[in-house]
Design a protein around this motif. Structure first.
Motif, PDB file in Angstrom:
ATOM      1  N   GLU A  85       0.832  -1.216   0.000  1.00  0.00           N
ATOM      2  CA  GLU A  85       0.000   0.000   0.000  1.00  0.00           C
ATOM      3  C   GLU A  85       0.857   1.252   0.000  1.00  0.00           C
ATOM      4  N   GLU A  86       1.814   1.244   0.894  1.00  0.00           N
ATOM      5  CA  GLU A  86       2.674   2.425   1.030  1.00  0.00           C
ATOM      6  C   GLU A  86       3.495   2.649  -0.235  1.00  0.00           C
ATOM      7  N   GLU A  87       3.993   1.573  -0.769  1.00  0.00           N
ATOM      8  CA  GLU A  87       4.792   1.701  -1.969  1.00  0.00           C
ATOM      9  C   GLU A  87       3.978   2.233  -3.136  1.00  0.00           C
ATOM     10  N   ALA A  88       2.775   1.722  -3.278  1.00  0.00           N
ATOM     11  CA  ALA A  88       1.904   2.183  -4.374  1.00  0.00           C
ATOM     12  C   ALA A  88       1.601   3.670  -4.193  1.00  0.00           C
ATOM     13  N   ALA A  89       1.326   4.057  -2.963  1.00  0.00           N
ATOM     14  CA  ALA A  89       1.022   5.471  -2.697  1.00  0.00           C
ATOM     15  C   ALA A  89       2.235   6.332  -3.035  1.00  0.00           C
ATOM     16  N   TRP A  90       3.390   5.882  -2.577  1.00  0.00           N
ATOM     17  CA  TRP A  90       4.587   6.685  -2.817  1.00  0.00           C
ATOM     18  C   TRP A  90       4.918   6.797  -4.308  1.00  0.00           C
ATOM     19  N   ARG A  91       4.780   5.691  -5.007  1.00  0.00           N
ATOM     20  CA  ARG A  91       5.062   5.746  -6.457  1.00  0.00           C
ATOM     21  C   ARG A  91       4.124   6.732  -7.145  1.00  0.00           C
ATOM     22  N   ALA A  92       2.859   6.702  -6.755  1.00  0.00           N
ATOM     23  CA  ALA A  92       1.894   7.618  -7.380  1.00  0.00           C
ATOM     24  C   ALA A  92       2.251   9.060  -7.062  1.00  0.00           C
ATOM     25  N   ILE A  93       2.605   9.309  -5.826  1.00  0.00           N
ATOM     26  CA  ILE A  93       2.943  10.681  -5.421  1.00  0.00           C
ATOM     27  C   ILE A  93       4.202  11.156  -6.140  1.00  0.00           C
ATOM     28  N   ALA A  94       5.227  10.323  -6.136  1.00  0.00           N
ATOM     29  CA  ALA A  94       6.479  10.719  -6.781  1.00  0.00           C
ATOM     30  C   ALA A  94       6.264  10.947  -8.270  1.00  0.00           C
ATOM     31  N   PHE A  95       5.449  10.094  -8.847  1.00  0.00           N
ATOM     32  CA  PHE A  95       5.208  10.193 -10.280  1.00  0.00           C
ATOM     33  C   PHE A  95       4.436  11.457 -10.622  1.00  0.00           C
ATOM     34  N   VAL A  96       3.406  11.753  -9.836  1.00  0.00           N
ATOM     35  CA  VAL A  96       2.603  12.934 -10.153  1.00  0.00           C
ATOM     36  C   VAL A  96       3.410  14.213  -9.963  1.00  0.00           C
ATOM     37  N   MET A  97       4.302  14.213  -9.000  1.00  0.00           N
ATOM     38  CA  MET A  97       5.138  15.411  -8.817  1.00  0.00           C
ATOM     39  C   MET A  97       5.940  15.675 -10.085  1.00  0.00           C
TER      40      MET A  97
END
Lengths: 163, 163
Positions: B14-26
């Motif tokens: 869960e955390e990894e998916a969230a982080w990837r999405a956040i990093a990617f959108v930035m």
DNA sequence: TAGGTTGACTTGAAGGTTCAAGTGATGAGC
DNA sequence: GCTCATCACTTGAACCTTCAAGTCAACCTA
């Protein structure tokens, strides 16, 4: 490009404050992680992620063109980057045996070791700055928000007809 | 820097998916806005914001050092940037009359006109990609999330004693 | 199988950013 | 009032990114 309405819908105070905070955090967070990696691994963010993506492949190998795609960079940029990583001994390149047009980027043992050594500090930083600041539900919301924005970016790419 | 625990708390799925999405959108959002500005105003993000901050000052004037701070760039970078904007006629510099050590950066009429002409398209883009994707309450949450992260970044700056 | 096309990189030059060193105006101490 | 330290920039060199052009292998087509 003509617009439907002549008057711009400016941001109200709430919206502006939200946008400033978002824009600012994007900038600072990117920078904070860049610094952390530079300090702990002597790698830039793009270098780190290029090596990470390689490390996730079987045999730590991927074609240059595919590596460029998964790491969000142009092939040209990756080519220059690979050359630098190569001279630092973290990566090597080999022409594909079955098709001379392809070049495989391969993580060296030294490159992998560097990654193994520096991953904990990076994960700690991501935790400390982001993950641990939120509950599971909040993280879920942040992910949703990110994906909603991403969908909008992808949706409007070049096509003014979108809406 | 010794750590309290030897084992790293890796991210769960869960955390990894969230982080990837956040990093990617930035990454993608920064890039999308950069492109929009380049296209509609022929200005990079940093150039645009430097001019915007100037335009918000009385007399469209600010000291170089203060302008550097509010636009989050080094004085050196701003100096180079100002030189380029100056040759393009969007900005000019004058030594402060009361203290020869200070240099004032001043938005030219042409620079202001450029800003006025391009602001609507930029606001539209920010709306289309971010603001309009969320309700007032959601925007409020995003702002809170941003500020929470910012506080953590500021909190740990250089001082390992923080926690 | 020679000639042209396409795909997959690589290279070189131009421009931007960073770092360290340089310049020039003030102000403080003697 | 001369020297020195400090402040506020500016400059130059090194490095990175981007863009356009170049190279080289494989394929296609006649």
């Amino acid at each position: 490009m003509p617009r439907r309405t002549k008057t711009t819908r400016w941001l109200n105070a709430e919206e502006e404050a939200a946008w400033r905070a978002i824009a600012f955090v994007m900038h600072r967070l990117t920078w904070a992680l860049e610094c952390q990696l530079e300090r702990d691994a002597d790698l830039s963010y793009i270098e780190y992620h290029t090596l990470v993506r390689l490390s996730e492949e079987p045999n730590h190998t991927l074609r240059m063109s595919e590596l460029a795609i998964v790491t969000n960079q142009s092939l040209s940029r990756l080519s220059h980057l690979a050359k630098r990583l190569e001279t630092r001994g973290l990566l090597r390149r080999e022409t594909d045996a079955s098709d001379g047009r392809f070049t495989n980027a391969i993580l060296t043992d030294e490159g992998y070791a560097r990654l193994v050594a520096s991953a904990p500090a990076h994960v700690e930083a991501v935790r400390a700055l982001v993950i641990d600041a939120f509950s599971t539900a909040e993280l879920r919301q942040l992910r949703d928000a990110s994906e909603r924005i991403l969908a909008r970016i992808d949706g409007q790419t070049g096509t003014p007809a979108a809406t």
